[in-house]
Design a protein around this motif. Structure first.
Motif, PDB file in Angstrom:
ATOM      1  N   ALA A   1      36.829  41.531  52.664  1.00 19.02           N
ATOM      2  CA  ALA A   1      36.945  42.682  50.880  1.00 19.02           C
ATOM      3  C   ALA A   1      37.195  41.911  49.833  1.00 19.02           C
ATOM      4  O   ALA A   1      38.014  40.985  49.756  1.00 19.02           O
TER       5      ALA A   1
ATOM      6  N   SER B   1      37.187  42.328  45.472  1.00 23.88           N
ATOM      7  CA  SER B   1      37.518  43.288  44.301  1.00 23.88           C
ATOM      8  C   SER B   1      37.028  42.593  43.250  1.00 23.88           C
ATOM      9  O   SER B   1      37.169  41.241  42.867  1.00 23.88           O
ATOM     10  N   GLY B   2      36.120  43.320  42.186  1.00 24.79           N
ATOM     11  CA  GLY B   2      36.108  42.601  40.943  1.00 24.79           C
ATOM     12  C   GLY B   2      35.016  43.038  39.898  1.00 24.79           C
ATOM     13  O   GLY B   2      34.619  43.796  40.245  1.00 24.79           O
ATOM     14  N   ILE B   3      34.690  42.520  39.081  1.00 24.53           N
ATOM     15  CA  ILE B   3      34.594  43.529  37.946  1.00 24.53           C
ATOM     16  C   ILE B   3      33.989  42.623  36.643  1.00 24.53           C
ATOM     17  O   ILE B   3      34.323  41.752  36.263  1.00 24.53           O
TER      18      ILE B   3
ATOM     19  N   LYS C   1      40.762  40.798  49.048  1.00 24.62           N
ATOM     20  CA  LYS C   1      42.132  41.980  49.760  1.00 24.62           C
ATOM     21  C   LYS C   1      41.874  41.722  50.857  1.00 24.62           C
ATOM     22  O   LYS C   1      42.882  42.344  51.374  1.00 24.62           O
TER      23      LYS C   1
ATOM     24  N   PRO D   1      37.446  37.996  40.068  1.00 28.76           N
ATOM     25  CA  PRO D   1      37.376  38.082  41.905  1.00 28.76           C
ATOM     26  C   PRO D   1      38.623  38.545  42.585  1.00 28.76           C
ATOM     27  O   PRO D   1      39.503  37.398  41.859  1.00 28.76           O
TER      28      PRO D   1
ATOM     29  N   LYS E   1      30.350  43.174  39.941  1.00 29.49           N
ATOM     30  CA  LYS E   1      30.866  42.963  41.540  1.00 29.49           C
ATOM     31  C   LYS E   1      29.880  40.956  41.405  1.00 29.49           C
ATOM     32  O   LYS E   1      29.528  40.157  41.082  1.00 29.49           O
TER      33      LYS E   1
ATOM     34  N   THR F   1      29.078  48.367  49.926  1.00 31.21           N
ATOM     35  CA  THR F   1      30.202  48.613  48.709  1.00 31.21           C
ATOM     36  C   THR F   1      31.036  50.179  48.708  1.00 31.21           C
ATOM     37  O   THR F   1      30.143  51.088  49.199  1.00 31.21           O
ATOM     38  N   HIS F   2      32.348  50.208  48.654  1.00 27.97           N
ATOM     39  CA  HIS F   2      32.849  50.518  48.458  1.00 27.97           C
ATOM     40  C   HIS F   2      34.712  50.606  47.316  1.00 27.97           C
ATOM     41  O   HIS F   2      33.473  49.847  46.511  1.00 27.97           O
ATOM     42  N   ASP F   3      35.047  51.281  47.131  1.00 22.97           N
ATOM     43  CA  ASP F   3      36.270  50.634  46.297  1.00 22.97           C
ATOM     44  C   ASP F   3      36.394  49.296  46.157  1.00 22.97           C
ATOM     45  O   ASP F   3      36.466  48.427  45.564  1.00 22.97           O
ATOM     46  N   VAL F   4      36.202  49.075  47.700  1.00 24.64           N
ATOM     47  CA  VAL F   4      36.438  47.934  48.074  1.00 24.64           C
ATOM     48  C   VAL F   4      35.239  46.874  48.073  1.00 24.64           C
ATOM     49  O   VAL F   4      34.728  47.289  49.575  1.00 24.64           O
ATOM     50  N   ASP F   5      34.516  46.173  47.844  1.00 21.98           N
ATOM     51  CA  ASP F   5      33.481  45.558  48.376  1.00 21.98           C
ATOM     52  C   ASP F   5      33.356  45.079  49.921  1.00 21.98           C
ATOM     53  O   ASP F   5      34.353  43.836  49.747  1.00 21.98           O
TER      54      ASP F   5
END
Length: 414
Positions: A119, A121-123, A99, A96, A125, A149-153
Motif C-alpha cells: 500500500a 501513497s504519493g502524488i 503505508k 511516495p 501516483k 486505486t483508493h485513498d491509498v493505492d
C-alpha cells in the motif's frame, strides 16, 4: 485601465483542480488575451475560461499536471489602453510513502498462485518496479502487476503456477517525481507435499532379465526417496541402480538379472517427509520356467494294500501346473495335490495292488515360460507270503529219540 498586482505566485497539488483569477477595471470593458509561458493558452478540456460581470476573468485548470507549471499571463486591452497581469503556477508533488509493506517471509505452494501487496501513497501516483533478488520482473501471462486505486493505492504482484525457480527475495522500487524508496524484502520459499504424478506399475520380468520401475513425483523441495523390496530397503550396488532427476521429478529403479528367489515380491517407493512419509507399493513378478529341486525316486517299493505318496519339489513362476502319468498315460487330478508352502507336488496312490498300481510314474510341470519332466519312478508292489502245512497233518507229534523230524509246507504269494 487598471490591472491587479502584476506578478503573483500560486501553488497547486499535482492532480487537483486549481483556478487563476484576474480582475481588470476601466471605463470600457476590455478584451482579455491569455498566454502560458509566452505562448497562446492551450485549448483542451482541462483549461476552462469564465468571465463575470465584475470584469473578473478566471482560468480553471482541471487535474493539474507537471506540464501545467509555469507563468500564466492575462493582457487586457480597451480603447484607452492596455494592462497585463502575471501568475506563476507551481505544481506541488508528494513523494511516495509506504503505508503497508511486504512481510519478511512467505511460504508459497508449488503449482498455486502467490500474491504480494504493497500500500503506497504519493502524488503523482508512484510507479513501481517489482524485483526478485537483483532481477527486474517483466509482466507476462504468468507474472501480473495490478494497481487498485483508493485513498491509498494497493500495488499487487501476482505469479501464477509457482515453481521452484520462483524462490527468492522479492522487493519493490517505488518512485515519482517527488522521490523514490524501496520496500522491505520478502523471502519467498516454495513447498509442496509429495504427490505421485505417475505411479509405478506391476512388472512381469523373465528370470535373468532387467526389471525397470518408473515413477514421477511432484514435491518441493525434492524429497528423500527410498525403494524397498519386501519391506527391506534396497541399496545401490551391482545389479541395482536408483536414479532421481529433481528437475523432472522422474525416479527410476533398475534391477538387472532378476531372480525368482531374490527379487520376486512387493516393491515399495517411499517419499520421506519431515513428519511421516507417503508410499506406493506394487508387485514384481519374476517369470521362471519350472525347475525340479527334488526329483522322484528312481525306484520305490510298497506292500500291497498300503497307501504311498510320490513327491517332487518344483519351483517356477507363475506356479506350474502338474500332469502325472502312469505307464505313459495321463492320470486324473483327484489324487494329485500341491503343498504350496514347500513347492511340493504330490500324487497319492491308495491301497496299491500289483495289477492296478505297479509300474512307472512320471510328472510334467508347465507354466507360460516353459516346462520340465521328472525322471520316471518305478513302483513295485510287494504281495505278502502265505504258508500252508502239508505234513505232518497232526498238530501233535511223538518223536522218538534219535529219529528225524520233517515238516512240509506250500508257499503261496498273494
Amino acid at each position: 485601465m487598471e490591472a491587479p498586482k502584476s506578478v503573483n505566485d500560486q501553488s497547486c497539488v499535482f492532480g487537483q483542480d486549481t483556478q487563476i483569477s484576474w480582475k481588470f477595471s476601466g471605463i470600457e470593458k476590455p478584451q482579455v488575451a491569455r498566454s502560458f509561458d509566452g505562448q497562446p493558452l492551450p485549448t483542451n478540456n482541462r483549461f476552462q475560461v469564465t468571465e463575470t460581470g465584475d470584469e473578473t476573468s478566471t482560468l480553471s485548470i482541471l487535474q493539474a499536471e507537471l506540464a501545467d507549471q509555469g507563468v500564466y499571463t492575462a493582457r487586457a486591452i480597451n480603447a484607452v489602453g492596455e494592462a497585463e497581469a502575471t501568475t506563476k503556477l507551481n505544481i506541488v508533488c508528494i513523494k511516495p510513502v509506504i503505508k503497508a509493506d511486504l512481510n519478511a517471509a512467505l511460504q508459497a505452494t508449488k503449482g498455486e498462485t502467490m500474491t504480494l501487496n504493497i500500500a503506497v501513497s504519493g502524488i503523482p501516483k508512484p510507479d513501481i518496479v517489482w524485483m526478485r533478488d537483483n532481477d527486474e520482473l517483466t509482466p507476462n501471462d504468468r507474472i501480473q502487476v495490478t494497481i487498485l486505486t483508493h485513498d491509498v493505492d494497493i500495488y499487487t504482484l501476482t505469479i501464477l503456477n509457482m515453481q521452484p525457480e520462483d524462490q527468492g527475495e522479492y522487493s519493490a522500487k517505488i518512485s515519482n517525481i517527488g522521490g523514490s524508496l524501496q520496500s522491505n524484502k520478502c523471502k519467498v520459499t516454495i513447498s509442496k507435499s509429495p504427490v505421485f504424478v505417475v505411479k509405478p506399475t506391476i512388472q512381469k520380468v523373465k528370470q535373468g532379465e532387467t526389471a525397470l520401475f518408473k515413477t514421477q513425483i511432484d514435491e518441493c523441495p525434492p524429497p528423500k526417496i527410498s525403494w524397498l523390496l519386501n519391506g527391506k530397503e534396497l541399496i545401490t550396488k551391482e545389479g541395482i541402480q536408483v536414479q532421481f532427476d529433481d528437475t523432472t521429478g522422474q525416479a527410476n529403479l533398475s534391477i538387472s538379472n532378476v531372480d525368482l528367489q531374490q527379487h520376486a515380491g512387493s516393491i515399495t517407493c517411499r517419499l520421506e517427509k519431515p513428519y511421516g512419509y507417503q508410499e506406493e507399493t506394487f508387485q514384481l513378478a519374476v517369470l521362471a520356467a519350472p525347475i525340479i529341486i527334488t526329483e522322484l525316486p528312481k525306484e520305490q517299493e510298497i506292500v500291497s494294500g498300503q497307501d504311498v505318496t510320490l513327491k517332487v519339489v518344483v519351483r517356477g513362476s507363475p506356479r506350474p501346473s502338474a500332469q502325472w502319468f502312469f505307464k505313459d498315460r495321463p492320470i486324473g487330478t483327484n489324487n494329485a495335490s500341491i503343498d504350496e508352502a514347500n513347492d511340493e507336488y504330490q500324487l497319492l496312490i491308495k491301497q496299491a495292488t500289483v495289477t492296478q498300481s505297479e509300474g512307472t510314474y512320471q510328472v510334467v510341470l508347465k507354466n507360460e515360460v516353459g516346462e520340465v519332466q521328472s525322471i520316471p519312478c518305478l513302483l513295485t508292489v510287494l504281495e505278502p507270503v502265505k504258508l500252508t502245512r502239508v505234513k505232518p497233518t497232526s498238530n501233535i507229534i511223538d518223536l522218538g529219540e534219535g529219529k528225524a523230524f520233517d515238516i512240509t509246507v506250500d508257499l503261496v504269494w498273494g
